[in-house]
Design a protein around this motif. Structure first.
Motif, short mmCIF file in Angstrom:
data_model
loop_
_atom_site.label_atom_id
_atom_site.label_comp_id
_atom_site.label_asym_id
_atom_site.label_seq_id
_atom_site.Cartn_x
_atom_site.Cartn_y
_atom_site.Cartn_z
N GLY A 193 -0.67 -7.85 3.08
CA GLY A 193 0.79 -7.98 3.11
C GLY A 193 1.33 -8.09 4.52
N CYS A 218 -3.99 -4.21 10.97
CA CYS A 218 -3.51 -3.83 9.64
C CYS A 218 -4.69 -3.46 8.74
N GLY A 219 -5.89 -3.52 9.26
CA GLY A 219 -7.09 -3.22 8.46
C GLY A 219 -7.48 -1.77 8.63
N ARG A 265 -7.64 -3.80 -3.25
CA ARG A 265 -7.99 -4.62 -2.10
C ARG A 265 -8.26 -6.07 -2.49
N LYS A 272 -10.17 -14.24 1.52
CA LYS A 272 -8.82 -14.42 2.06
C LYS A 272 -8.77 -15.48 3.17
N GLY A 325 -6.87 -7.75 9.10
CA GLY A 325 -6.25 -7.58 7.77
C GLY A 325 -5.25 -8.70 7.55
N MET A 334 0.83 -1.21 0.00
CA MET A 334 0.00 0.00 0.00
C MET A 334 0.86 1.25 0.00
N TYR A 341 -15.01 -11.60 8.72
CA TYR A 341 -15.79 -10.53 9.37
C TYR A 341 -17.05 -10.15 8.60
N LEU A 394 2.26 2.44 15.07
CA LEU A 394 3.56 1.89 14.69
C LEU A 394 4.15 2.67 13.52
N MET A 395 5.41 3.02 13.64
CA MET A 395 6.15 3.56 12.50
C MET A 395 7.33 2.62 12.31
N CYS A 420 -10.32 -11.47 8.44
CA CYS A 420 -10.22 -11.05 7.03
C CYS A 420 -11.57 -11.19 6.35
N ILE A 440 9.42 -4.67 3.80
CA ILE A 440 8.54 -3.71 4.49
C ILE A 440 7.42 -4.43 5.24
N1 NAP Z 1 3.03 1.73 10.21
C1 NAP Z 1 3.88 1.36 9.29
O1 NAP Z 1 5.07 1.53 9.42
C2 NAP Z 1 3.32 0.65 8.08
C3 NAP Z 1 4.12 -0.21 7.31
C4 NAP Z 1 3.54 -0.89 6.26
C5 NAP Z 1 2.20 -0.69 5.93
N2 NAP Z 1 1.48 0.21 6.67
C6 NAP Z 1 0.04 0.41 6.41
O2 NAP Z 1 -0.62 -0.71 6.97
C7 NAP Z 1 -1.79 -1.00 6.23
C8 NAP Z 1 -1.74 -2.45 5.75
O3 NAP Z 1 -0.69 -2.58 4.81
P1 NAP Z 1 -0.63 -3.85 3.88
O4 NAP Z 1 0.57 -3.68 3.02
O5 NAP Z 1 -0.76 -5.07 4.70
O6 NAP Z 1 -1.95 -3.65 2.99
P2 NAP Z 1 -2.78 -4.75 2.21
O7 NAP Z 1 -1.89 -5.80 1.69
O8 NAP Z 1 -3.67 -4.00 1.29
O9 NAP Z 1 -3.67 -5.41 3.37
C9 NAP Z 1 -4.56 -4.66 4.15
C10 NAP Z 1 -5.78 -5.48 4.47
O10 NAP Z 1 -6.65 -4.63 5.21
C11 NAP Z 1 -7.99 -4.83 4.81
N3 NAP Z 1 -8.63 -3.54 4.53
C12 NAP Z 1 -9.58 -2.98 5.28
N4 NAP Z 1 -9.97 -1.82 4.78
C13 NAP Z 1 -9.27 -1.61 3.68
C14 NAP Z 1 -9.24 -0.58 2.70
N5 NAP Z 1 -10.06 0.49 2.77
N6 NAP Z 1 -8.38 -0.68 1.68
C15 NAP Z 1 -7.56 -1.75 1.59
N7 NAP Z 1 -7.56 -2.77 2.49
C16 NAP Z 1 -8.40 -2.70 3.52
C17 NAP Z 1 -7.96 -5.76 3.60
O11 NAP Z 1 -8.40 -7.01 4.09
P3 NAP Z 1 -9.88 -7.54 3.91
O12 NAP Z 1 -10.19 -7.58 2.43
O13 NAP Z 1 -9.78 -8.87 4.52
O14 NAP Z 1 -10.72 -6.54 4.63
C18 NAP Z 1 -6.50 -5.91 3.22
O15 NAP Z 1 -6.18 -7.26 2.89
C19 NAP Z 1 -1.82 0.02 5.08
O16 NAP Z 1 -2.63 1.10 5.49
C20 NAP Z 1 -0.38 0.46 4.96
O17 NAP Z 1 -0.26 1.75 4.41
C21 NAP Z 1 2.01 0.86 7.74
#
Ligand code: NAP
Length: 314
Positions: free
Chosen positions: A152, A206-207, A304, A176, A148, A38, A191, A260-261, A172, A126
């Motif tokens: 990823g 992570c959601g 998504r 998924k 979530g 993302m 959910y 978390l950062m 999830c 990442i």
């Molecule tokens: N804090 C940090 O340092 C850090 C590092 C990496 C990523 N992040 C953030 O953490 C979040 C998760 O990252 P990721 O790479 O795991 O993302 P991802 O692969 O898109 O997975 C996120 C999961 O969250 C759920 N979700 C709920 N609402 C959503 C929406 N509006 N759009 C997309 N997905 C949604 C989806 O699952 P379901 O379909 O099962 O609902 C999706 O599989 C993102 O916001 C990303 O920017 C933060």
């Protein structure tokens, strides 16, 4: 070299650029694969605007090439580099991974895990590093929920929590469920059928779309909520306000509410390498895209629909 060139936020295209030159503490990589998450979409669009303010370039992207997660082969070392030499296979992060060559700081690299393809290795840094840092302090026998879990970060969260000996509930959407079960979750909650219930020592969120009050009710009195990310679509902060709210509330409650950062560091990637080589963690790569379709890969993650990780191969 071919690269996905990005001169301004909101548009990028495959183009030609000179091969970059490694500076002090950097190496030149022949890129074999680049991870997509993302964050790649945030850096492509410059949205929410907050990402521009945290060092990626206010008016235009600092890096003229998209992509951060990388795996590849060292072809040249810059001044002062003793950790790696030409021919070493590595993975980590850099600015500009969607390219045939990229310069990466050695502090953001580790040796590629034995037995992983370059595509698998590029899917790790990442997302895996974020899950690992979010689960610090988890003890064997504790109850952990990963929201979530089919994404990823979540796909690593489930596996790492299991490796730490926790009882893991993955949450999830329907498509998924099979993936999350295959990653080793003790329980999987779809959910769309029923919201997750129970009491957890740690929730890795992570959601990002549940209210803090609901999440706190699912925590033990001294439990920990780790806020990884939220995709609310708000143009300025994109959901970060929930993290700020949590940080403020954290001062007054017995539970720990922690935005978390995650850090992109070679020692974190080395820890992941050890878990991978021990067989405790395997990257869940759903799909590989060629460099010419890198923007489709970013769209796929943003839609998504992606399950686990998506990778661009060079
Ligand atoms: N804090 C940090 O340092 C850090 C590092 C990496 C990523 N992040 C953030 O953490 C979040 C998760 O990252 P990721 O790479 O795991 O993302 P991802 O692969 O898109 O997975 C996120 C999961 O969250 C759920 N979700 C709920 N609402 C959503 C929406 N509006 N759009 C997309 N997905 C949604 C989806 O699952 P379901 O379909 O099962 O609902 C999706 O599989 C993102 O916001 C990303 O920017 C933060």
């Amino acid at each position: 070299m071919k690269a996905v060139v990005q001169r301004r936020y909101g548009s990028a295209a495959l183009g030609e650029l000179p091969v970059p030159v490694p500076g002090r503490g950097e190496v030149l990589l022949e890129v074999r694969a680049a991870g997509v998450d993302m964050g790649t979409w945030h850096l492509l669009t410059g949205k929410p605007y907050l990402v521009r303010a945290v060092g990626f370039g206010l008016r235009a992207p600092k890096s003229p090439v998209l992509g951060r997660d990388v795996s590849g082969v060292v072809t040249e070392t810059g001044p002062g580099v003793t950790e790696f030499e030409p021919g070493d296979e590595v993975f980590g992060t850099c600015g500009g991974a969607f390219a045939e060559y990229a310069v990466a700081p050695v502090a953001q690299l580790a040796r590629k895990p034995a037995g992983l393809s370059f595509a698998q290795a590029a899917a790790v840094p990442i997302s895996g590093g974020t899950a690992l840092q979010g689960l610090r302090g988890v003890q064997a026998g504790q109850r952990v929920a990963v929201l979530g879990a089919g994404g990823g970060v979540g796909s690593y969260g489930v596996q790492i929590a299991r490796a730490l000996g926790a009882h893991v509930t993955g949450v999830c959407s329907t498509g998924k469920v099979d993936l999350v079960r295959s990653l080793g979750a003790d329980e999987v909650v779809d959910y769309t059928v029923a919201d997750f219930t129970g009491t957890y020592d740690l929730i890795l969120d992570c959601g990002g779309n549940r209210r803090l009050s609901l999440l706190r009710k699912a925590l033990t009195p001294r439990g920990t909520l780790v806020l990884v990310g939220a995709e609310t679509g708000a143009p300025l902060t994109g959901g970060f306000e929930r993290a700020l709210h949590a940080a403020a509330l954290n001062l007054f409650v017995s539970q720990k509410l922690l935005p978390l950062m995650s850090a992109e560091r070679g020692d974190v990637f080395d820890e992941l390498r050890v878990l991978i080589e021990a067989g405790a963690v395997t990257p869940a790569v759903e799909r590989e895209f060629p460099l010419s379709e890198a923007l489709d890969a970013v769209d796929h993650v943003h839609s998504r629909r992606s399950r686990g990780k998506v990778v661009v191969t060079i």
